[in-house]
Structures are given as C-alpha cells and as structure tokens.
Design a protein around this motif. Structure first.
Motif, mmCIF file in Angstrom:
data_model
loop_
_atom_site.group_PDB
_atom_site.id
_atom_site.type_symbol
_atom_site.label_atom_id
_atom_site.label_comp_id
_atom_site.label_asym_id
_atom_site.label_seq_id
_atom_site.Cartn_x
_atom_site.Cartn_y
_atom_site.Cartn_z
ATOM 1 N N LYS A 13 0.840 -1.189 0.000
ATOM 2 C CA LYS A 13 0.000 0.000 0.000
ATOM 3 C C LYS A 13 0.883 1.249 0.000
ATOM 4 N N SER A 14 0.334 2.327 -0.522
ATOM 5 C CA SER A 14 1.028 3.610 -0.497
ATOM 6 C C SER A 14 1.167 4.066 0.949
ATOM 7 N N SER A 15 2.283 4.709 1.265
ATOM 8 C CA SER A 15 2.474 5.223 2.617
ATOM 9 C C SER A 15 2.757 6.717 2.561
ATOM 10 N N GLY A 16 2.476 7.373 3.641
ATOM 11 C CA GLY A 16 2.678 8.813 3.724
ATOM 12 C C GLY A 16 1.439 9.455 4.314
ATOM 13 N N PRO A 17 1.408 10.720 4.407
ATOM 14 C CA PRO A 17 2.351 11.671 3.828
ATOM 15 C C PRO A 17 3.598 11.847 4.690
ATOM 16 N N PHE A 18 4.681 12.207 4.011
ATOM 17 C CA PHE A 18 5.965 12.502 4.641
ATOM 18 C C PHE A 18 6.411 13.896 4.231
ATOM 19 N N THR A 19 7.096 14.593 5.118
ATOM 20 C CA THR A 19 7.705 15.865 4.752
ATOM 21 C C THR A 19 8.946 15.571 3.914
#
Length: 61
Positions: A13-19
């Motif tokens: 699965k997509s992960s985030g959000p990240f800075t």
C-alpha cells in the motif's frame, strides 16, 4: 505548509504523507529504495525515487 510526499512500493500500500526532510531521512536509512515510486501531493504522476537526486545524490542515473 511543507510539501507532502507519498511512497508506493510494488505489492504494498502507499504510505505517507511525509515531509521532504522525513523522506530524505528514510532514504538515507534504507527506508526508501531507488526503485520505489514517489509522488508529491497534488502531482498527477509518480516518479522513481532514484530520479530524485536530492534523495540519492550518489546514484548515477
């Protein structure tokens, strides 16, 4: 507001959000692979993380 980034890995699965800073930290510790797909919030397409020289400055592409 800082840019938000999302990571997609094949079969996961997509992960985030990240800075941006967190994304750099993940890349330096092996948490982001050059083959992972990265998408900036609001962008239409993802790009391979290895193409982002700020994340992988020593990678010759």
């Amino acid at each position: 507001m800082a840019s938000q980034w999302f990571i997609s890995r094949a079969g996961a699965k997509s992960s985030g959000p990240f800075t941006s800073q967190k994304l750099k930290e993940l890349a330096s510790s092996g948490g982001v692979l050059a083959s992972d797909m990265i998408r900036k919030e609001g962008a239409d397409k993802s790009v391979k993380a290895g193409k982002l020289k700020a994340l992988f400055p020593r990678t010759s592409l």
